[in-house]
Design a protein around this motif. Sequence first.
Motif, mmCIF file in Angstrom:
data_model
loop_
_atom_site.group_PDB
_atom_site.id
_atom_site.type_symbol
_atom_site.label_atom_id
_atom_site.label_comp_id
_atom_site.label_asym_id
_atom_site.label_seq_id
_atom_site.Cartn_x
_atom_site.Cartn_y
_atom_site.Cartn_z
ATOM 1 N N ARG A 180 3.336 -11.431 6.464
ATOM 2 C CA ARG A 180 3.729 -10.307 5.623
ATOM 3 C C ARG A 180 4.603 -9.388 6.476
ATOM 4 N NH1 ARG A 180 0.388 -7.120 1.311
ATOM 5 N NH2 ARG A 180 1.938 -5.569 0.803
ATOM 6 N N SER A 196 6.929 -6.229 7.788
ATOM 7 C CA SER A 196 6.849 -4.764 7.705
ATOM 8 C C SER A 196 7.982 -4.249 6.825
ATOM 9 C CB SER A 196 6.992 -4.162 9.106
ATOM 10 O OG SER A 196 8.315 -4.366 9.591
ATOM 11 N N ALA A 197 7.886 -2.995 6.459
ATOM 12 C CA ALA A 197 8.934 -2.367 5.650
ATOM 13 C C ALA A 197 10.270 -2.388 6.396
ATOM 14 C CB ALA A 197 8.537 -0.939 5.295
ATOM 15 N N GLU A 198 10.220 -2.229 7.705
ATOM 16 C CA GLU A 198 11.448 -2.233 8.505
ATOM 17 C C GLU A 198 12.121 -3.609 8.454
ATOM 18 O OE1 GLU A 198 12.851 -1.695 13.144
ATOM 19 O OE2 GLU A 198 10.991 -0.760 12.496
ATOM 20 N N TYR A 228 10.661 -4.362 -1.617
ATOM 21 C CA TYR A 228 9.410 -3.597 -1.586
ATOM 22 C C TYR A 228 8.571 -3.927 -2.815
ATOM 23 C CZ TYR A 228 11.693 -0.657 1.978
ATOM 24 O OH TYR A 228 12.335 -0.196 3.093
ATOM 25 N N ILE A 278 4.686 -3.268 -1.966
ATOM 26 C CA ILE A 278 4.662 -1.952 -1.328
ATOM 27 C C ILE A 278 4.877 -0.863 -2.372
ATOM 28 C CG2 ILE A 278 5.859 -0.439 0.316
ATOM 29 C CD1 ILE A 278 6.446 -2.954 1.977
ATOM 30 N N LEU A 321 8.907 5.249 3.385
ATOM 31 C CA LEU A 321 9.613 4.127 3.998
ATOM 32 C C LEU A 321 11.003 4.515 4.480
ATOM 33 C CD1 LEU A 321 8.563 1.355 1.485
ATOM 34 C CD2 LEU A 321 7.821 1.575 3.864
ATOM 35 N N GLU A 353 6.945 2.822 12.396
ATOM 36 C CA GLU A 353 6.444 1.839 11.433
ATOM 37 C C GLU A 353 4.935 1.979 11.247
ATOM 38 O OE1 GLU A 353 7.847 -0.513 9.265
ATOM 39 O OE2 GLU A 353 9.479 0.817 9.784
ATOM 40 N N ARG A 354 4.227 2.229 12.326
ATOM 41 C CA ARG A 354 2.779 2.382 12.233
ATOM 42 C C ARG A 354 2.417 3.613 11.409
ATOM 43 N NH1 ARG A 354 -1.682 2.744 17.078
ATOM 44 N NH2 ARG A 354 -3.454 2.738 15.692
ATOM 45 N N LYS A 376 4.262 5.018 9.078
ATOM 46 C CA LYS A 376 4.609 4.717 7.685
ATOM 47 C C LYS A 376 3.505 3.908 7.022
ATOM 48 C CE LYS A 376 9.597 4.714 8.433
ATOM 49 N NZ LYS A 376 10.835 3.919 8.433
ATOM 50 N N GLN A 377 3.042 2.864 7.700
ATOM 51 C CA GLN A 377 2.007 2.007 7.130
ATOM 52 C C GLN A 377 0.710 2.780 6.921
ATOM 53 O OE1 GLN A 377 2.578 -1.208 5.963
ATOM 54 N NE2 GLN A 377 0.686 -0.649 4.955
#
Length: 122
Positions: A51, A53-55, A72, A77, A93, A100-101, A103-104
């Motif tokens: 899966r 990441s958004a990045e 997304y 997401i 996002l 990134e952490r 954001k998640q």
Amino acid sequence: MARSKVGKTVETLGEYLRDQRESSRLSLRQLAEQAGVSNPYLSQIERGLRRPSAEVLQQLAKALRISAEQLYLRAGIVSPDEGVGGSVELAVLGDPLLSERQKQTLLDVYASFLALNASETA
């Protein structure tokens, strides 16, 4: 049960990415290079084993010249239901000042609040 839904979402995302890559006439290696990810990692995403990441989704969207929001949605997401998330997730996002952490973590907390409120109203 939630795990199987996540697995299905990732599989659907992988199939969608593969379709987009093939319609763009890009090899797996070419897309991986353009998106700045490794070839094996992209292969695992396409097969539904990872899966992203958004990045990484943003990088793939840019390389494929498609909307990051569409990815997304496919990744689960952002919810397609009107009034359920969306703007909050996209704001988080799209914030360049967050890691990134972070954001998640924010997305996880937000999702837990939505689930809690939904269970209280049910």
